[in-house]
Enzyme design. Structure first.
Site, short mmCIF file in Angstrom:
data_model
loop_
_atom_site.label_atom_id
_atom_site.label_comp_id
_atom_site.label_asym_id
_atom_site.label_seq_id
_atom_site.Cartn_x
_atom_site.Cartn_y
_atom_site.Cartn_z
N SER A 50 13.07 -40.34 16.19
CA SER A 50 12.64 -41.60 16.80
C SER A 50 11.92 -41.43 18.13
O SER A 50 11.24 -42.35 18.59
CB SER A 50 13.85 -42.53 17.00
OG SER A 50 14.69 -42.04 18.03
N LYS A 104 16.40 -43.57 23.66
CA LYS A 104 15.15 -44.35 23.60
C LYS A 104 14.54 -44.41 25.01
O LYS A 104 15.13 -43.93 25.98
CB LYS A 104 15.43 -45.79 23.12
CG LYS A 104 16.19 -45.92 21.82
CD LYS A 104 15.41 -45.49 20.60
CE LYS A 104 16.22 -45.67 19.32
NZ LYS A 104 15.53 -45.10 18.14
#
Length: 215
Positions: A50, A104
């Site tokens: 990700s 993230k």
């Protein structure tokens, strides 16, 4: 010289002080190591893709990037836009049975209005430049949110609540992130990713481009 030699009949007890000292050293080292991991920093590896291409992820930890997470910084300052953070699952993610920590990038800060428009991210109606970590053809779309809450969190413009942050993965076409499930409360943030120490040919700081958001 002979008076320095002990025989088997000597009443003198053997000196075991070095054993006790070694034991104390080992115990102290363990305590310090646990303390550092708990309060200052810890090592983690990236299990998914990700955050590609910034950080390489793999289910095989020996093929994945390994990083150091600074757990002290946010004790004294707030997360900034662009920080790569590790956080424990939010309540929404727990409902979906997620248990492991996520990694993230912080995009939206408390009180800001965030909107997805034409595949780009707008903060308070201003396009934010992301060219330092996204290729120019990458689009940030809500259509990636095929699971989780429906409609997705960023299906329409949203104002970030107090003490909360919107986080997105750099791999926008593959990342299950805040545009789908919402914001990360400040208390869920474990720390900031600051250093990559594996693989050896990529050792160094993360996001060394300055400024991260050019004018």
């Amino acid at each position: 010289m002979h008076n320095k030699v002990s025989d088997n009949n000597s009443n003198q007890q053997p000196d075991n002080s070095w054993i006790a000292e070694l034991g104390r050293t080992v115990v102290l080292s363990i305590i310090l190591a646990l303390g550092i991991r708990t309060f200052v920093a810890e090592a983690r590896w990236i299990p998914s893709g990700s955050m590609e291409p910034t950080l390489h992820g793999s289910e095989n930890q020996w093929e994945a990037d390994k990083i150091i997470v600074d757990k002290l910084k946010y004790k004294f300052s707030d997360p900034l836009r662009g920080d790569i953070v590790v956080f424990s699952p939010t309540e929404e993610l727990k409902k979906e049975q997620y248990q492991d920590a996520f990694i993230k990038r912080v995009i939206g800060l408390p009180g800001e209005k965030v909107e997805l428009r034409d595949g780009k991210v707008y903060i308070n109606n201003k396009l934010i430049p992301e060219t330092n970590y996204l290729s120019k053809d990458i689009r940030t779309e809500k259509e990636v949110c095929t699971s989780g809450p429906q409609p997705p969190f960023l299906a329409k413009p949203v104002t970030i609540p107090p003490n909360s942050y919107l986080v997105l993965g750099d791999n926008r076409t593959q990342s299950y992130d805040g545009r789908c499930w919402g914001v990360v409360p400040r208390e869920n943030i474990i720390g900031r990713a600051i250093l990559r120490f594996w693989p050896l040919n990529h050792i160094g700081g993360i996001d060394n481009k300055t400024p991260l958001y050019p004018n």
